[in-house]
Design an enzyme around this catalytic site. Structure first.
Site, mmCIF file in Angstrom:
data_model
loop_
_atom_site.group_PDB
_atom_site.id
_atom_site.type_symbol
_atom_site.label_atom_id
_atom_site.label_comp_id
_atom_site.label_asym_id
_atom_site.label_seq_id
_atom_site.Cartn_x
_atom_site.Cartn_y
_atom_site.Cartn_z
ATOM 1 N N ALA A 58 -86.323 -36.307 64.887
ATOM 2 C CA ALA A 58 -87.528 -35.418 64.371
ATOM 3 C C ALA A 58 -87.194 -34.532 63.403
ATOM 4 O O ALA A 58 -88.261 -34.262 62.617
ATOM 5 C CB ALA A 58 -88.116 -34.697 65.636
ATOM 6 N N LEU A 59 -85.985 -33.651 63.206
ATOM 7 C CA LEU A 59 -85.922 -33.115 62.197
ATOM 8 C C LEU A 59 -85.672 -33.657 60.829
ATOM 9 O O LEU A 59 -85.895 -33.146 59.785
ATOM 10 C CB LEU A 59 -84.588 -32.296 62.441
ATOM 11 C CG LEU A 59 -84.785 -31.173 63.145
ATOM 12 C CD1 LEU A 59 -83.311 -30.483 63.602
ATOM 13 C CD2 LEU A 59 -85.466 -30.059 63.151
ATOM 14 N N HIS A 90 -82.307 -26.043 72.022
ATOM 15 C CA HIS A 90 -82.220 -26.958 70.760
ATOM 16 C C HIS A 90 -83.682 -27.502 70.995
ATOM 17 O O HIS A 90 -84.298 -27.619 69.635
ATOM 18 C CB HIS A 90 -81.234 -28.112 71.074
ATOM 19 C CG HIS A 90 -81.179 -29.277 70.132
ATOM 20 N ND1 HIS A 90 -80.783 -28.614 68.578
ATOM 21 C CD2 HIS A 90 -81.517 -30.459 69.804
ATOM 22 C CE1 HIS A 90 -80.847 -29.837 67.860
ATOM 23 N NE2 HIS A 90 -81.446 -30.850 68.655
#
Length: 179
Positions: A58-59, A90
């Site tokens: 997703a980052l 996280h």
């Protein structure tokens, strides 16, 4: 709130072709596949052409969208992924940072439907990703289409809107701008 209903906007229509990039993270492959299926179905009904790319997590989704915006010609983007809460912080970092980056890209004028799921467990993700249930992939595609329609509606005309350098310079012969 139990029994609440959601209003779904009518699908926008377009006079000119629409090209959309789906950026998906297949970290949870079954979830991702369902999200992509829902998004593709929504985009195809709207007559959009599309491409799908995969990134590790997703980052990386906002970064891929930013690269595509600089180097390609998409009208809009659909961000698809899933973050399931784990035992560490996280989860919070990934949820907050990916969402913030997508929001910043949107504030720069990119038309992005954010379908990155942030859930507590696998079952919540399955329900939200299922095209026959909550269909969040289709919802993200619909959001991108609505933003594209707005950007076209409010697009800059050839004569300009607001303050431009030419307007500020009008009648000023010394080359300095004044407001």
């Amino acid at each position: 709130m139990a029994g609440s209903s959601h209003h779904i906007l009518d699908r926008p229509t377009f006079d000119a072709p629409v090209k959309v990039l789906i950026v998906a993270s297949p970290y949870y492959k079954e979830i991702s596949d369902n999200q992509i299926a829902g998004a593709i179905a929504e985009l195809e009904v709207a007559g959009a052409t599309l491409d799908v790319v995969h990134v590790p997590g997703a980052l990386e989704i906002p970064t891929a969208i930013g690269i595509a915006e600089r180097m390609s010609n998409f009208d809009g983007y659909v961000a698809l992924g899933c973050v399931i809460r784990g035992e560490t912080t996280h989860y919070d970092t990934v949820c907050n940072d990916s969402s913030r980056a997508i929001q910043l890209l949107g504030l720069q004028g990119l038309c992005i439907g954010n379908g990155i799921l942030t859930v507590e467990n696998q079952k919540q993700a399955e329900v939200r990703a299922d095209p026959k249930d909550q269909n969040k992939g289709g919802g993200a595609a619909a959001a991108a289409l609505h933003l594209i329609a707005l950007s076209r509606k409010w697009g800059r005309s050839a004569t300009g809107v607001g303050f431009t350098n030419d307007i500020l310079m009008a009648g000023n012969t010394d080359g300095n701008t004044t407001a």
